[in-house]
Design a protein around this motif. Structure first.
Motif, PDB file in Angstrom:
ATOM      1  N   ALA A 287       0.955  -1.222   0.040  1.00  0.00           N
ATOM      2  CA  ALA A 287      -0.067  -0.008  -0.014  1.00  0.00           C
ATOM      3  C   ALA A 287       0.915   1.127  -0.175  1.00  0.00           C
ATOM      4  CB  ALA A 287      -1.012  -0.019   1.357  1.00  0.00           C
ATOM      5  N   ALA A 288       1.883   1.337   0.907  1.00  0.00           N
ATOM      6  CA  ALA A 288       2.849   2.409   0.803  1.00  0.00           C
ATOM      7  C   ALA A 288       3.598   2.640  -0.711  1.00  0.00           C
ATOM      8  CB  ALA A 288       3.927   2.041   1.843  1.00  0.00           C
ATOM      9  N   LEU A 289       3.869   1.561  -1.152  1.00  0.00           N
ATOM     10  CA  LEU A 289       4.635   1.640  -2.510  1.00  0.00           C
ATOM     11  C   LEU A 289       3.693   2.145  -3.404  1.00  0.00           C
ATOM     12  CD1 LEU A 289       6.950  -1.405  -2.220  1.00  0.00           C
ATOM     13  CD2 LEU A 289       7.757   0.753  -2.084  1.00  0.00           C
ATOM     14  N   ARG A 290       2.284   1.528  -3.496  1.00  0.00           N
ATOM     15  CA  ARG A 290       1.621   1.796  -4.639  1.00  0.00           C
ATOM     16  C   ARG A 290       0.863   3.231  -4.415  1.00  0.00           C
ATOM     17  NH1 ARG A 290      -1.045  -2.177  -7.716  1.00  0.00           N
ATOM     18  NH2 ARG A 290       0.292  -4.173  -7.607  1.00  0.00           N
ATOM     19  N   GLY A 291       0.708   3.670  -3.186  1.00  0.00           N
ATOM     20  CA  GLY A 291       0.088   4.817  -2.956  1.00  0.00           C
ATOM     21  C   GLY A 291      -1.543   4.609  -3.010  1.00  0.00           C
TER      22      GLY A 291
END
Length: 115
Positions: free
Chosen positions: A36-40
């Protein structure tokens, strides 16, 4: 390659099994949060990936502009011919020092300017 102190890793060779051990369990809470953090939010970072890969550092241009300011002080108005000559001086100075090796001390250690 230029590191004089560390020529190789400090640890011994890794076993084949240890090198392939998964660090995170698939579909774990940690993996989901990382994804989730990497994809935004709404995969916004994936949509911006094209712009992120075209990023260029501007330090090179800033160095040339700083050198140009050495020859063309901003507090003075120059004529066209004077600006042309000063821009040429900037280019000559920049090209002359472009591939200059780093300064060294008497012991051949790299010299750094620390302020």
């Amino acid at each position: 390659p230029s590191n004089k102190s560390h020529k190789r890793c400090a640890h011994e060779g890794l076993d084949e099994d240890k090198g392939r051990k998964p660090w995170l369990k698939e579909d774990s809470k940690e993996v989901l949060k990382l994804t989730a953090a990497l994809r935004g939010y709404g995969d916004i970072r994936l949509k911006d990936l094209e712009n992120m890969t075209e990023f260029h550092h501007t330090g090179f241009i800033e160095n040339v502009n700083s050198l140009h300011n050495k020859y063309c002080n901003k507090t003075f108005v120059y004529g066209y011919d004077s600006m042309l000559v000063r821009a040429a001086l900037t280019a000559i100075d920049h090209n002359y020092n472009l591939n200059r090796p780093q300064a060294t001390t008497k012991d051949d250690d790299p010299r750094y300017k620390l302020e």
